[in-house]
Scaffold this motif. Sequence first.
Motif, PDB file in Angstrom:
ATOM      1  N   TRP A   1       9.605  18.533   8.042  1.00 31.72           N
ATOM      2  CA  TRP A   1      10.254  17.482   7.281  1.00 31.72           C
ATOM      3  C   TRP A   1       9.122  16.438   6.962  1.00 31.72           C
ATOM      4  O   TRP A   1       9.471  15.759   5.937  1.00 31.72           O
ATOM      5  N   ALA A   2       8.191  16.287   7.691  1.00 31.29           N
ATOM      6  CA  ALA A   2       7.127  15.195   7.669  1.00 31.29           C
ATOM      7  C   ALA A   2       6.338  15.315   6.215  1.00 31.29           C
ATOM      8  O   ALA A   2       5.902  16.295   5.658  1.00 31.29           O
ATOM      9  N   ARG A   3       5.933  14.058   5.995  1.00 30.23           N
ATOM     10  CA  ARG A   3       5.043  13.916   4.896  1.00 30.23           C
ATOM     11  C   ARG A   3       4.094  12.758   5.121  1.00 30.23           C
ATOM     12  O   ARG A   3       4.321  11.917   5.963  1.00 30.23           O
ATOM     13  N   TRP A   4       2.738  13.084   4.900  1.00 28.48           N
ATOM     14  CA  TRP A   4       1.672  12.340   5.648  1.00 28.48           C
ATOM     15  C   TRP A   4       0.478  11.935   4.559  1.00 28.48           C
ATOM     16  O   TRP A   4      -0.637  11.706   5.213  1.00 28.48           O
TER      17      TRP A   4
ATOM     18  N   ARG B   1       0.922  -1.258  -0.108  1.00 22.38           N
ATOM     19  CA  ARG B   1      -0.123   0.108   0.032  1.00 22.38           C
ATOM     20  C   ARG B   1       1.002   1.230  -0.088  1.00 22.38           C
ATOM     21  O   ARG B   1       2.047   1.183   0.385  1.00 22.38           O
ATOM     22  N   GLU B   2       0.348   2.380  -0.476  1.00 21.97           N
ATOM     23  CA  GLU B   2       1.231   3.630  -0.431  1.00 21.97           C
ATOM     24  C   GLU B   2       1.487   4.044   1.033  1.00 21.97           C
ATOM     25  O   GLU B   2       0.682   3.999   1.845  1.00 21.97           O
ATOM     26  N   LEU B   3       2.833   4.443   1.116  1.00 21.85           N
ATOM     27  CA  LEU B   3       3.157   4.705   2.645  1.00 21.85           C
ATOM     28  C   LEU B   3       4.094   6.001   2.457  1.00 21.85           C
ATOM     29  O   LEU B   3       4.621   6.355   1.210  1.00 21.85           O
ATOM     30  N   ASP B   4       4.022   6.934   3.470  1.00 20.59           N
ATOM     31  CA  ASP B   4       5.147   7.956   3.573  1.00 20.59           C
ATOM     32  C   ASP B   4       6.112   7.511   4.556  1.00 20.59           C
ATOM     33  O   ASP B   4       7.280   8.008   4.051  1.00 20.59           O
ATOM     34  N   ASP B   5       5.851   7.030   5.730  1.00 23.04           N
ATOM     35  CA  ASP B   5       6.884   6.626   6.963  1.00 23.04           C
ATOM     36  C   ASP B   5       6.705   5.326   7.228  1.00 23.04           C
ATOM     37  O   ASP B   5       5.767   4.676   6.686  1.00 23.04           O
ATOM     38  N   ALA B   6       7.156   4.962   8.235  1.00 26.94           N
ATOM     39  CA  ALA B   6       7.259   3.441   8.750  1.00 26.94           C
ATOM     40  C   ALA B   6       6.844   3.280  10.223  1.00 26.94           C
ATOM     41  O   ALA B   6       7.218   2.319  10.760  1.00 26.94           O
ATOM     42  N   TRP B   7       6.045   4.441  10.915  1.00 26.58           N
ATOM     43  CA  TRP B   7       6.090   4.185  12.284  1.00 26.58           C
ATOM     44  C   TRP B   7       4.652   3.841  12.393  1.00 26.58           C
ATOM     45  O   TRP B   7       3.608   4.417  12.906  1.00 26.58           O
ATOM     46  N   MET B   8       4.274   2.453  12.535  1.00 26.05           N
ATOM     47  CA  MET B   8       3.007   1.915  12.455  1.00 26.05           C
ATOM     48  C   MET B   8       2.048   2.241  13.664  1.00 26.05           C
ATOM     49  O   MET B   8       0.868   2.131  13.784  1.00 26.05           O
TER      50      MET B   8
ATOM     51  N   ALA C   1     -11.682  -0.339  15.506  1.00 26.19           N
ATOM     52  CA  ALA C   1     -10.366   0.514  15.690  1.00 26.19           C
ATOM     53  C   ALA C   1     -10.556   2.103  15.398  1.00 26.19           C
ATOM     54  O   ALA C   1     -11.433   2.423  14.722  1.00 26.19           O
ATOM     55  N   VAL C   2      -9.924   2.834  16.313  1.00 25.40           N
ATOM     56  CA  VAL C   2      -9.892   4.309  16.205  1.00 25.40           C
ATOM     57  C   VAL C   2      -8.998   4.616  15.023  1.00 25.40           C
ATOM     58  O   VAL C   2      -7.765   4.204  14.973  1.00 25.40           O
ATOM     59  N   ASP C   3      -9.706   5.209  14.188  1.00 25.31           N
ATOM     60  CA  ASP C   3      -8.700   5.876  13.101  1.00 25.31           C
ATOM     61  C   ASP C   3      -8.573   7.543  13.552  1.00 25.31           C
ATOM     62  O   ASP C   3      -9.128   8.233  13.144  1.00 25.31           O
ATOM     63  N   TRP C   4      -7.285   7.510  14.330  1.00 26.80           N
ATOM     64  CA  TRP C   4      -7.047   9.104  14.693  1.00 26.80           C
ATOM     65  C   TRP C   4      -6.805  10.046  13.549  1.00 26.80           C
ATOM     66  O   TRP C   4      -6.294   9.583  12.363  1.00 26.80           O
ATOM     67  N   THR C   5      -6.860  11.304  13.654  1.00 26.08           N
ATOM     68  CA  THR C   5      -6.398  12.147  12.623  1.00 26.08           C
ATOM     69  C   THR C   5      -4.835  12.502  12.661  1.00 26.08           C
ATOM     70  O   THR C   5      -4.285  12.443  13.893  1.00 26.08           O
ATOM     71  N   PHE C   6      -4.252  12.179  11.578  1.00 25.01           N
ATOM     72  CA  PHE C   6      -2.853  12.182  11.736  1.00 25.01           C
ATOM     73  C   PHE C   6      -2.267  13.305  10.795  1.00 25.01           C
ATOM     74  O   PHE C   6      -2.890  13.461   9.785  1.00 25.01           O
ATOM     75  N   ASN C   7      -1.309  14.089  11.517  1.00 25.23           N
ATOM     76  CA  ASN C   7      -0.842  15.354  10.580  1.00 25.23           C
ATOM     77  C   ASN C   7       0.794  15.314  10.819  1.00 25.23           C
ATOM     78  O   ASN C   7       1.344  16.590  10.704  1.00 25.23           O
ATOM     79  N   GLY C   8       1.519  14.302  10.570  1.00 29.90           N
ATOM     80  CA  GLY C   8       3.042  14.473  10.593  1.00 29.90           C
ATOM     81  C   GLY C   8       3.591  14.799  11.853  1.00 29.90           C
ATOM     82  O   GLY C   8       4.394  15.632  11.890  1.00 29.90           O
TER      83      GLY C   8
END
Length: 336
Positions: free
Chosen positions: A111-114, A75-82, A98-105
């Motif tokens: 430097w982050a991409r999300w 699947r498409e990924l930006d980083d690796a911190w599961m 499962a909770v799908d939190w809002t993620f913003n890098g």
Amino acid sequence: MFRMPPEWAPHERTWMAWPGPNPTFDGAGLAEARAAWAAVARTVRRFEPVTMVTGPGQADGARAQLGPDIDLVERELDDAWMRDIGPTFLTDGTELAAVDWTFNGWGAQEWARWEHDAKIGAIVCDLAGARIQPSGLVNEGGAIHVDGEGTVLLTETVQLGPERNPGWTRERVEQEIHTQLGTTRAIWLPRGLTGDYGQFGTRGHVDIVAAFVRPGVVVAHSQPDPAHPDHELCRRIVDLLRSERDAGGRPLEVVEVPAPTVLRTDGEWADYSYINHYLCNGGVVLCSFDDPRDEEAAEIFRGLFPDREVVQVDARTIFAGGGGIHCITQQQPVVG
């Protein structure tokens, strides 16, 4: 009622994400990161199934390092911190959610991409067959720790930080956390370790500072060397934890785990921590740092988990990227 089980509850499997080319793992650092992630994945696989999400076209390379018995999904990924980009699994005893939190890098760090990582929570939910509970709270899995009996650990500089949740009050954060996780009592730490506010830091994740190991008992990072700024900070946090009670009214028992002896890495204050461990079925996967205190930490965890095998994995490369073993793993609980 859905709730987040404690990490020591039985797992169906562990989810991880394979490092790809990104600002965190540049050049030669990518090969080192992949070797470190593979070492953790193979260790966890000794105890329970592992699913590794890889970027498109990266599964074959991952397979060569992971071996034949780890499941791979592209699947498409930006980083690796599961732990942070993935969902937080819940159960009511008969169904998986499962909770799908809002993620913003991690607070929209420059430097982050999300773009892709913000969608991984929902993707993993779908792959796991879990009912999705979306949340508008910007949060990550490394920023919470539960005892499974109503208590959750939080950090003021994360959930209340203006980079993540501007305008949210403590009361609003607690209401959302409790609604999503099935908790009733939040214990707030004032901040995280000093090194966690560096370039690739999370701005204060709780999972390198303190963690429940059973109801009423918390392991807490301590820094014995007064030359390190975490020395006084950790004393304050330990005192705070010892003054708190959990959701059941029990005073917390705090087990201090001394930091490794190294004070600086790459010129910055080290945040190496044994607290960032991962519990899996029958095992404790514990960070090691080629440090004289590695064995002392292992003995503490053997005492806390006499029925589990404690296995240490070198986490220095993972910490160089901004996290530890707990940060790259995410448990899916057994339902029923």
